[in-house]
Design an enzyme around this catalytic site. Structure first.
Site, PDB file in Angstrom:
ATOM      1  N   SER A  41       0.834  -1.197   0.000  1.00  8.91           N
ATOM      2  CA  SER A  41       0.000   0.000   0.000  1.00  8.91           C
ATOM      3  C   SER A  41       0.879   1.262   0.000  1.00  8.91           C
ATOM      4  O   SER A  41       1.704   1.435  -0.888  1.00  8.91           O
ATOM      5  CB  SER A  41      -0.956  -0.054   1.190  1.00  8.91           C
ATOM      6  OG  SER A  41      -2.029   0.859   1.034  1.00  8.91           O
TER       7      SER A  41
ATOM      8  N   ASP B 258     -10.023  -5.605  -4.114  1.00  7.84           N
ATOM      9  CA  ASP B 258      -9.413  -4.485  -3.388  1.00  7.84           C
ATOM     10  C   ASP B 258     -10.184  -3.180  -3.627  1.00  7.84           C
ATOM     11  O   ASP B 258     -10.308  -2.732  -4.765  1.00  7.84           O
ATOM     12  CB  ASP B 258      -7.965  -4.320  -3.863  1.00  7.84           C
ATOM     13  CG  ASP B 258      -7.163  -3.355  -3.007  1.00  7.84           C
ATOM     14  OD1 ASP B 258      -7.770  -2.643  -2.181  1.00  7.84           O
ATOM     15  OD2 ASP B 258      -5.931  -3.321  -3.167  1.00  7.84           O
TER      16      ASP B 258
ATOM     17  N   SER C  62     -10.433  -6.707   9.154  1.00  5.86           N
ATOM     18  CA  SER C  62     -11.552  -7.639   9.032  1.00  5.86           C
ATOM     19  C   SER C  62     -12.194  -7.545   7.648  1.00  5.86           C
ATOM     20  O   SER C  62     -12.519  -8.557   7.023  1.00  5.86           O
ATOM     21  CB  SER C  62     -12.590  -7.351  10.120  1.00  5.86           C
ATOM     22  OG  SER C  62     -13.681  -8.226  10.010  1.00  5.86           O
TER      23      SER C  62
ATOM     24  N   HIS D 251      -7.215  -6.068  -0.066  1.00  2.72           N
ATOM     25  CA  HIS D 251      -6.043  -5.188   0.033  1.00  2.72           C
ATOM     26  C   HIS D 251      -4.857  -5.820   0.764  1.00  2.72           C
ATOM     27  O   HIS D 251      -3.786  -5.229   0.801  1.00  2.72           O
ATOM     28  CB  HIS D 251      -6.451  -3.884   0.737  1.00  2.72           C
ATOM     29  CG  HIS D 251      -5.496  -2.749   0.542  1.00  2.72           C
ATOM     30  ND1 HIS D 251      -5.100  -2.301  -0.708  1.00  2.72           N
ATOM     31  CD2 HIS D 251      -4.844  -1.956   1.435  1.00  2.72           C
ATOM     32  CE1 HIS D 251      -4.258  -1.286  -0.572  1.00  2.72           C
ATOM     33  NE2 HIS D 251      -4.076  -1.058   0.710  1.00  2.72           N
TER      34      HIS D 251
END
EC number: 3.1.1.85
Length: 239
Positions: free
Chosen positions: A77, A192, A140, A220
């Site tokens: 990321s 994602d 989560s 992600h």
């Protein structure tokens, strides 16, 4: 001014950069899988974990002083932006570049898929209120409710969060990326919501020399949701 590092194992040095809001401890679940083959070097980015705030030039200089001469570099990321910039500026040091659900530009543009800047602003506001709750909810969602016990050890500084937000909103390496000649792979998750999988099609056209991997059932965080596939890919890519 030292960068906080944690090292595990022996072998080919593999440096890991975490994402925004987290620290290097997010990598802990995959260390046992990587340790037999690599020397894992976990890095806390500026303003996160145990690394104090500093600008890019200070970070780069201090980090390179602490790292081996040559290493593979993986960024998840926001960490992918850091990794990409380091690979562009220090091609003699970085031997392999692995970008995990990252892209050379995060914010959407006329001809570029991404996310609206408000997504990060909302996340920033929630982090400022209750960081552990926000990060747990985020994980989560990315792991499709799969149980994962995560508690951040050292909450990011407000300055670190704000600086990370600025990086996500302003860093754009789409042009400089064409300079990269080292082996490079981009990993995407089809589900994602942050780095859209359709980015992959545009990148394949613009950067045909890179390798691309799509995790069909991942969001992600494929390194946590699909660890076995992720490790296999890493082992095949880093020779």
């Amino acid at each position: 001014m030292n960068i906080h590092l944690d090292k595990y194992g022996q072998g080919m040095p593999l440096v890991l950069f975490h994402g925004w809001g987290f620290d290097s401890q997010i990598w802990q679940p995959i260390i046992p899988y990587l340790k037999p083959k690599y020397q894992i070097i976990l890095v806390d980015l500026p303003g996160f974990g145990l690394t104090p705030m500093m600008d890019w030039e200070s970070f780069k200089k201090n980090l390179l002083d602490q790292l081996p001469d040559k290493f593979a570099l993986a960024g998840w990321s926001m960490g992918g932006l850091y990794a990409t910039r380091l690979a562009i500026e220090e091609p003699a040091r970085v031997q392999y570049l692995i970008n995990i659900t990252s892209s050379p530009r995060f914010i959407s543009d006329v001809d570029w898929p991404g996310v609206a800047e408000e997504v990060f602003v909302n996340f920033y506001n929630n982090l400022s209120k209750d960081i552990n709750k926000t990060l747990k909810e985020f994980i989560s969602l990315q792991l499709n409710k799969m149980k994962f016990d995560f508690k951040i050890g050292n909450p990011p500084s407000p300055e670190g969060l704000a600086f990370g937000l600025e990086i996500l909103g302003t860093w754009d390496f789409r042009e400089q990326l064409k300079q990269i000649s080292i082996p490079t792979v981009y990993l995407f998750g089809r589900l994602d919501p942050i780095t859209p999988a359709k980015t992959m099609a545009i990148m394949e056209k613009n950067y045909p020399n890179f390798k691309y991997v799509l995790f069909n059932r991942a969001a992600h965080m494929p390194f946590l949701s699909h660890t076995d596939l992720f490790i296999t890919m890493m082992d095949e890519f880093i020779k």
